[in-house]
Structures are given as structure tokens and as C-alpha cells.
Design an enzyme around this catalytic site. Structure first.
Site, PDB file in Angstrom:
ATOM      1  N   SER A   6     -43.067  11.823  68.479  1.00 14.38           N
ATOM      2  CA  SER A   6     -43.638  10.720  67.722  1.00 14.38           C
ATOM      3  C   SER A   6     -45.085  11.045  67.325  1.00 14.38           C
ATOM      4  O   SER A   6     -45.343  12.030  66.652  1.00 14.38           O
ATOM      5  CB  SER A   6     -43.531   9.435  68.552  1.00 14.38           C
ATOM      6  OG  SER A   6     -43.897   8.297  67.816  1.00 14.38           O
ATOM      7  N   HIS A  27     -40.036  10.800  64.135  1.00 14.24           N
ATOM      8  CA  HIS A  27     -39.268   9.623  63.719  1.00 14.24           C
ATOM      9  C   HIS A  27     -40.198   8.671  62.976  1.00 14.24           C
ATOM     10  O   HIS A  27     -41.387   8.927  62.817  1.00 14.24           O
ATOM     11  CB  HIS A  27     -38.586   8.942  64.910  1.00 14.24           C
ATOM     12  CG  HIS A  27     -39.526   8.359  65.925  1.00 14.24           C
ATOM     13  ND1 HIS A  27     -39.100   7.737  67.074  1.00 14.24           N
ATOM     14  CD2 HIS A  27     -40.891   8.297  65.987  1.00 14.24           C
ATOM     15  CE1 HIS A  27     -40.138   7.318  67.777  1.00 14.24           C
ATOM     16  NE2 HIS A  27     -41.236   7.642  67.127  1.00 14.24           N
TER      17      HIS A  27
END
Length: 213
Positions: A114, A139
Site C-alpha cells: 500500500s 492497491h
């Protein structure tokens, strides 16, 4: 320097055993004790470990600025082992990395997921690395706001704005097209170190330390 130095993720350190190793150095003026993170900071090494949140981000930013003041022409090495976290906290680190004069080399140890992956990719071109058994995950940003319908709508739009901005920056740092980034960040997308290098998130996989000849 041992007190106003790098004391980060104390909860993670305590969970690992409660004690931070100390390094004793001798000089003409006697002995001096450093915790291991402070000693490594002298070598221009910063650790970004654990969830990315405001307190940790402030410490990393402070160290980046300190090392720039110490020597604006020498690289800084940022070691990352993080599951990700707050976008705003991460962006404060990102903006400082781009703002300061020294190149910031990034090295993934363990995982960079992330926001951790975003910061890994944001290192200086040619100086972004992973150790061979680390993993990287990209993501889209997460949201979970609750409240009145109008406020939910406002925050949903803000998340979309953040997503668009992160995708633009990730496309810039990886060399991938914006459409590819949009597609590949739609869900959790895990990559090995080798795959991260192919994708452009990093520049190389380190098996052994590169020693100067």
C-alpha cells in the site's frame, strides 16, 4: 545524538523483545553509547517500519531534513518494512523525499504494501531496491467514513481524488501507463521482488551488498 535520534515504532520493538541493542564507541574523549538506530542514522540510514501514521511520519520527515542539513550532497538510505497506512502521513514523507536535495535510496526488507509500496517506488531513479524474499503490494486507497449521507458523499469524492492522484504519481515513478496502474490497483496486487522490478516499482533486487572496489 543518542536521545534526539531515531526512536521509532517503540511498540514494535517492545513486541519483539523490549530492548533496543546499544553500540559502544570509543574515542579520545572516552566511550559513548548509541542505540542501534541512532548509530545507523549517523550512516544516513533511516528505518520506516510498521504502519504509516502521523507520529512515525513526523520522525521520518525530521530525519530526512536533519540528514539534508548534515550533508546535502550525500545519499540517504530509507529501509522500508511496512504494511501501509495513512495516505496523508505517507504523502508527508513522499513530499519531503522529493523536496530535499540528497537522493533518497529505498530498500524493501520484508514487505512494502500500500503506502509502503508507494514510498518504495518514490525513491531516486536507479536507487530503488528489494531484498530477494521481500514482497510488494499495490492497491487503491481504502475508505470507511460514517456519518450523514452528504458527508459520506463528500468523503467518497475525496477518496476518488486521492486515488487519481496516487495513480498519476505511481505511473510517473514506474513508467507504466495510467490505464495500467488503474487496472492493476483495482484490487490487492501482490508482487515478488523480481516482479516488482519488472513492473518498475524498483530498479533491482539485491542478493548481496554491493561493495565499492
Amino acid at each position: 545524538m543518542s536521545r534526539n535520534s531515531y526512536i521509532q515504532q517503540s511498540s514494535d520493538i517492545q513486541a519483539a523483545g523490549g530492548l533496543v541493542p546499544m553500540v559502544i564507541e570509543q574515542s579520545a574523549r572516552g566511550e559513548r553509547a548509541y542505540d542501534i538506530y541512532s548509530r545507523l542514522l549517523k550512516e544516513r540510514v533511516i528505518f520506516l517500519v510498521g504502519p504509516v501514521e502521523d507520529y512515525m511520519a513526523n520522525l521520518v520527515v525530521a530525519q530526512l531534513l536533519f540528514l539534508e542539513a548534515e550533508n546535502p550532497d550525500k545519499d540517504i538510505h530509507l529501509y522500508i518494512n511496512s504494511p501501509g497506512g495513512s495516505v496523508t502521513a505517507g504523502m508527508s514523507i513522499y513530499d519531503t523525499m522529493q523536496f530535499i536535495k540528497p537522493d533518497v535510496s529505498t530498500i524493501c526488507i520484508g514487505q512494502a504494501c500500500s503506502m509502503g509500496a508507494f514510498l518504495l517506488a518514490a525513491g531516486a531513479a536507479g536507487k530503488r531496491h528489494c531484498l530477494p524474499n521481500s514482497r510488494v503490494m499495490i492497491h487503491q486507497p481504502l475508505g470507511g467514513f460514517q456519518g450523514q449521507a452528504t458527508d459520506i458523499e463528500i468523503h467518497a469524492q475525496e477518496i476518488l481524488n486521492i486515488k487519481a492522484r496516487l495513480n498519476e504519481l505511481l505511473a510517473h515513478h514506474t513508467g507504466q501507463s495510467l490505464e495500467t496502474i488503474k487496472r492493476d490497483t483495482e484490487r490487492d496486487n501482490f508482487m515478488s521482488a523480481a516482479r516488482a522490478a519488472e513492473y518498475g516499482l524498483i530498479d533491482s533486487v539485491y542478493d548481496k551488498r554491493q561493495l565499492a572496489s
